[in-house]
Design a protein around this motif. Structure first.
Motif, PDB file in Angstrom:
ATOM      1  N   LEU A   1      -3.552  16.521  -2.920  1.00  0.00           N
ATOM      2  CA  LEU A   1      -3.954  16.093  -4.259  1.00  0.00           C
ATOM      3  C   LEU A   1      -3.817  17.238  -5.268  1.00  0.00           C
ATOM      4  O   LEU A   1      -3.587  17.002  -6.454  1.00  0.00           O
ATOM      5  N   GLU A   2      -3.942  18.477  -4.788  1.00  0.00           N
ATOM      6  CA  GLU A   2      -3.860  19.620  -5.694  1.00  0.00           C
ATOM      7  C   GLU A   2      -2.441  19.876  -6.194  1.00  0.00           C
ATOM      8  O   GLU A   2      -2.241  20.617  -7.160  1.00  0.00           O
ATOM      9  N   ASP A   3      -1.438  19.278  -5.543  1.00  0.00           N
ATOM     10  CA  ASP A   3      -0.032  19.460  -5.926  1.00  0.00           C
ATOM     11  C   ASP A   3       0.296  18.502  -7.074  1.00  0.00           C
ATOM     12  O   ASP A   3       0.706  17.362  -6.854  1.00  0.00           O
ATOM     13  N   ARG A   4       0.115  18.984  -8.293  1.00  0.00           N
ATOM     14  CA  ARG A   4       0.242  18.119  -9.462  1.00  0.00           C
ATOM     15  C   ARG A   4       1.621  17.478  -9.583  1.00  0.00           C
ATOM     16  O   ARG A   4       1.734  16.285  -9.854  1.00  0.00           O
ATOM     17  N   GLU A   5       2.660  18.257  -9.376  1.00  0.00           N
ATOM     18  CA  GLU A   5       4.019  17.725  -9.516  1.00  0.00           C
ATOM     19  C   GLU A   5       4.294  16.624  -8.500  1.00  0.00           C
ATOM     20  O   GLU A   5       4.902  15.603  -8.816  1.00  0.00           O
ATOM     21  N   SER A   6       3.846  16.845  -7.267  1.00  0.00           N
ATOM     22  CA  SER A   6       4.046  15.852  -6.215  1.00  0.00           C
ATOM     23  C   SER A   6       3.297  14.558  -6.529  1.00  0.00           C
ATOM     24  O   SER A   6       3.844  13.454  -6.384  1.00  0.00           O
ATOM     25  N   ILE A   7       2.056  14.688  -6.974  1.00  0.00           N
ATOM     26  CA  ILE A   7       1.253  13.506  -7.318  1.00  0.00           C
ATOM     27  C   ILE A   7       1.905  12.735  -8.461  1.00  0.00           C
ATOM     28  O   ILE A   7       2.046  11.501  -8.411  1.00  0.00           O
ATOM     29  N   ASN A   8       2.339  13.449  -9.488  1.00  0.00           N
ATOM     30  CA  ASN A   8       2.985  12.780 -10.618  1.00  0.00           C
ATOM     31  C   ASN A   8       4.256  12.046 -10.181  1.00  0.00           C
ATOM     32  O   ASN A   8       4.520  10.918 -10.620  1.00  0.00           O
ATOM     33  N   ALA A   9       5.024  12.676  -9.311  1.00  0.00           N
ATOM     34  CA  ALA A   9       6.272  12.063  -8.843  1.00  0.00           C
ATOM     35  C   ALA A   9       6.001  10.782  -8.053  1.00  0.00           C
ATOM     36  O   ALA A   9       6.725   9.788  -8.191  1.00  0.00           O
ATOM     37  N   ILE A  10       4.954  10.798  -7.237  1.00  0.00           N
ATOM     38  CA  ILE A  10       4.605   9.614  -6.435  1.00  0.00           C
ATOM     39  C   ILE A  10       4.176   8.463  -7.348  1.00  0.00           C
ATOM     40  O   ILE A  10       4.590   7.317  -7.159  1.00  0.00           O
ATOM     41  N   PHE A  11       3.365   8.752  -8.346  1.00  0.00           N
ATOM     42  CA  PHE A  11       2.931   7.717  -9.289  1.00  0.00           C
ATOM     43  C   PHE A  11       4.126   7.138 -10.048  1.00  0.00           C
ATOM     44  O   PHE A  11       4.236   5.923 -10.225  1.00  0.00           O
ATOM     45  N   GLU A  12       5.022   8.012 -10.496  1.00  0.00           N
ATOM     46  CA  GLU A  12       6.198   7.541 -11.240  1.00  0.00           C
ATOM     47  C   GLU A  12       7.140   6.725 -10.352  1.00  0.00           C
ATOM     48  O   GLU A  12       7.782   5.780 -10.817  1.00  0.00           O
TER      49      GLU A  12
ATOM     50  N   VAL B   1       0.836  -1.201   0.000  1.00  0.00           N
ATOM     51  CA  VAL B   1       0.000   0.000   0.000  1.00  0.00           C
ATOM     52  C   VAL B   1       0.870   1.250   0.000  1.00  0.00           C
ATOM     53  O   VAL B   1       1.787   1.376   0.812  1.00  0.00           O
ATOM     54  N   ILE B   2       0.585   2.149  -0.933  1.00  0.00           N
ATOM     55  CA  ILE B   2       1.188   3.475  -0.932  1.00  0.00           C
ATOM     56  C   ILE B   2       0.110   4.429  -0.458  1.00  0.00           C
ATOM     57  O   ILE B   2      -0.917   4.606  -1.123  1.00  0.00           O
ATOM     58  N   GLY B   3       0.304   5.017   0.697  1.00  0.00           N
ATOM     59  CA  GLY B   3      -0.704   5.894   1.273  1.00  0.00           C
ATOM     60  C   GLY B   3      -0.370   7.358   1.053  1.00  0.00           C
ATOM     61  O   GLY B   3       0.774   7.779   1.251  1.00  0.00           O
ATOM     62  N   ILE B   4      -1.356   8.130   0.628  1.00  0.00           N
ATOM     63  CA  ILE B   4      -1.213   9.575   0.470  1.00  0.00           C
ATOM     64  C   ILE B   4      -2.215  10.267   1.391  1.00  0.00           C
ATOM     65  O   ILE B   4      -3.369   9.861   1.471  1.00  0.00           O
ATOM     66  N   ASP B   5      -1.754  11.303   2.085  1.00  0.00           N
ATOM     67  CA  ASP B   5      -2.659  12.120   2.898  1.00  0.00           C
ATOM     68  C   ASP B   5      -1.958  13.447   3.176  1.00  0.00           C
ATOM     69  O   ASP B   5      -0.732  13.480   3.296  1.00  0.00           O
ATOM     70  N   ASN B   6      -2.738  14.515   3.285  1.00  0.00           N
ATOM     71  CA  ASN B   6      -2.108  15.799   3.611  1.00  0.00           C
ATOM     72  C   ASN B   6      -2.200  16.130   5.091  1.00  0.00           C
ATOM     73  O   ASN B   6      -1.672  17.161   5.534  1.00  0.00           O
TER      74      ASN B   6
END
Length: 334
Positions: free
Chosen positions: A61-72, A27-32
């Protein structure tokens, strides 16, 4: 298998993460960890799901660069998007928070799924989307074009956005319309938590619509079991779907929407009585009119869910309330 769970420190997200880890899924968990409610409660939930196969990333979730980096970085096989700005009443006070998290944030999740070849997206919708619809029980095949709160409108928008990505890019998407989820580790802004706290402290509880409300209360373990099974079942295109008679709950694309509710609504007064009985205290009640944005009754048709995963929520309201109050007393030392 790797599953990315947004809102992993949240009520449903923490329960789901624990279930996935128990079943050998990374599990990769994301939360602010925002302060919409007690941050310490969120941190306590996270401490319960510490595991060698659990990776936590704190971001918006609004931080597009951060979200993209986590997915990659992690390349998840599936995504369960539970992070959102929740609450009907709060949406009347702070509408921008809902657009930023539920619309902008969800767009970033869709784009990250698209560009990183994610196999499936499951996302939280809400029973609130039924809005002005009074055809009971609520069916996913009903029209839901008349939301009565901005929160509900953002959830309806999520379903429309997901369908677009299923159509354009073949991304399998499954929307889950949750019906009043409750249970241990629940949100402090929800009725069961508010009522329990107030009754224990000898304070009056606010009973809206003068008690003439019905809710299809759904226990969190039933929600999690449903999600767990749906992760293993990608939505398939409905080959009988017709644009002349469009079915809102399915599509010619790999898209599906499900109700997840107990299919057994109870009155608000029955709900309060069950809390009083468990606590052994009679509540002081302040009867108030229906709040703006609220609907007087919810009732889930779960026929599609049961047909597709051979499971439907079934926890009795008294058992669920008892489990919550046991947790509340232990957690807060009451």
């Amino acid at each position: 298998m790797k599953v990315l769970v947004t809102g992993a420190a949240g009520f449903i997200g923490s329960h789901l993460s624990k279930k996935l880890l128990t079943n050998g899924i990374t599990v990769i968990g994301i939360d602010n960890l925002n302060d919409y409610y007690d941050v310490n409660l969120k941190k306590s939930r996270l401490s319960l799901i510490e595991d060698k196969n659990f990776y936590f990333e704190k971001t918006n979730l609004e931080d597009r660069e951060s979200i993209n980096a986590i997915f990659e970085k992690y390349m998840p096989d599936a995504v369960v998007n539970l992070a959102a700005q929740a609450g009907v009443r709060y949406s009347l006070e702070n509408p921008h928070a809902y657009i930023e998290s539920n619309i902008v944030g969800f767009t970033n999740i869709l784009e990250a799924c698209r560009h990183n070849k994610v196999g499936q997206l499951i996302y939280a919708s809400s029973s609130s989307v039924y809005g002005a619809n009074t055809n009971l029980p609520f069916s996913v095949h009903d029209n839901v074009d008349h939301p009565i709160s901005l929160y509900a409108a953002t959830k309806k928008a999520n379903e429309l956005m997901a369908h677009t990505y299923s159509h354009l890019y073949g991304l399998p998407t499954t929307g889950l319309r949750f019906f009043t989820v409750y249970g241990p580790w629940g949100r402090p802004d929800m009725a069961l938590f508010l009522f329990t706290k107030a009754i224990i402290n000898g304070e009056p509880i606010k009973v809206f619509n003068n008690g003439n409300m019905m809710r299809d209360f759904t226990y969190v373990d039933d929600i999690v079991e449903s999600i767990f099974r749906l992760i293993q079942r990608k939505p398939e295109p409905n080959l009988e779907w017709s644009g002349k008679k469009p079915d809102p709950g399915t599509s010619y694309a790999p898209y599906k929407v499900y109700n997840i509710g107990n299919n057994n609504p109870v009155t608000l007064m029955e709900f309060i009585n069950a809390i009083e009985e468990k606590l052994g205290i009679e509540a002081k009640k302040e009867f108030l009119p229906l709040q703006a944005g609220d609907v007087p009754e919810t009732y889930a048709d779960v026929e599609d869910l049961y047909r597709d995963i051979n499971f439907k929520p079934q926890t009795d309201i008294k058992d669920g309330i008892s489990n919550f109050i046991d947790w509340y007393r232990e957690y807060y030392g009451v």
